[in-house]
Design an enzyme around this catalytic site. Sequence first.
Site, mmCIF file in Angstrom:
data_model
loop_
_atom_site.group_PDB
_atom_site.id
_atom_site.type_symbol
_atom_site.label_atom_id
_atom_site.label_comp_id
_atom_site.label_asym_id
_atom_site.label_seq_id
_atom_site.Cartn_x
_atom_site.Cartn_y
_atom_site.Cartn_z
ATOM 1 N N GLY A 46 0.910 -1.523 0.078
ATOM 2 C CA GLY A 46 -0.217 -0.016 0.046
ATOM 3 C C GLY A 46 0.868 1.177 0.692
ATOM 4 O O GLY A 46 2.195 0.928 0.568
ATOM 5 N N GLN A 51 3.208 9.343 1.833
ATOM 6 C CA GLN A 51 4.238 9.431 1.537
ATOM 7 C C GLN A 51 5.331 9.766 0.452
ATOM 8 O O GLN A 51 6.238 9.471 0.018
ATOM 9 C CB GLN A 51 4.056 7.687 1.437
ATOM 10 C CG GLN A 51 3.601 7.033 2.592
ATOM 11 C CD GLN A 51 3.687 5.686 2.525
ATOM 12 O OE1 GLN A 51 2.369 4.967 2.091
ATOM 13 N NE2 GLN A 51 4.972 4.571 3.292
ATOM 14 N N CYS A 95 6.502 -0.561 6.668
ATOM 15 C CA CYS A 95 6.007 0.385 6.426
ATOM 16 C C CYS A 95 7.035 0.763 5.412
ATOM 17 O O CYS A 95 8.367 0.864 5.753
ATOM 18 C CB CYS A 95 5.647 1.359 6.869
ATOM 19 S SG CYS A 95 5.300 3.049 6.311
ATOM 20 N N LEU A 96 7.077 1.407 4.037
ATOM 21 C CA LEU A 96 7.732 1.659 2.986
ATOM 22 C C LEU A 96 8.592 3.466 3.606
ATOM 23 O O LEU A 96 9.452 3.581 2.910
ATOM 24 C CB LEU A 96 7.241 1.365 1.430
ATOM 25 C CG LEU A 96 6.625 0.810 0.727
ATOM 26 C CD1 LEU A 96 6.097 1.742 0.006
ATOM 27 C CD2 LEU A 96 7.432 0.176 0.784
#
Length: 180
Positions: A46, A51, A95-96
């Site tokens: 996602g 981001q 999380c990226l």
Amino acid sequence: MAIRTILRDSDPSLRKKSRIVSDFNPRMHKLLDDMRETLLEANGLGLAAPQVGVLRRAVLVVDTSREEGDEDAVIELINPEIIAREGEQEGNEGCLSVPGVYGIVKRPETVTVRAFDRFGNEFEVSGEGLTARAFCHEIDHLDGILFSDLASRFLTKEELDEIARGDAEEDADAEEDGGE
Ligand code: NI
């Protein structure tokens, strides 16, 4: 389409509240296209607009119940809102924007989200398990919340090594089965 830079956890943009999208215009479509390319390249589940430095309420979530490579597997959600939650799951999350860190986070087992598509049509979508977790995680990004704020604990280096070994074994198995 273009790959955008994914901001890291020290970036103040990740802590801001994103604004409602009111124009479903070509600029928004370009953002969603770029986010899709960025997400696929990063191999994530996602991605939220903040981001990539855009403080607008838009997220992408990969529906993991679909086949890999299925175009429809990436769900675009604009102005998403969780309207129902059921059950509970506790599991590993990453999380990226927080690379190399994983933590245990409690989430609902099933969630239903109301959102708009890129043309401004309202729809509802439900997800369970990993997909429910991804909906919650991405929508949290729109309010400046990171999974690390919610984690009951973080995985140790030994646990991370174990997961990496497990993944490597799975990859080897997959190759024997013909790479599926
Ligand atoms: Ni994230």
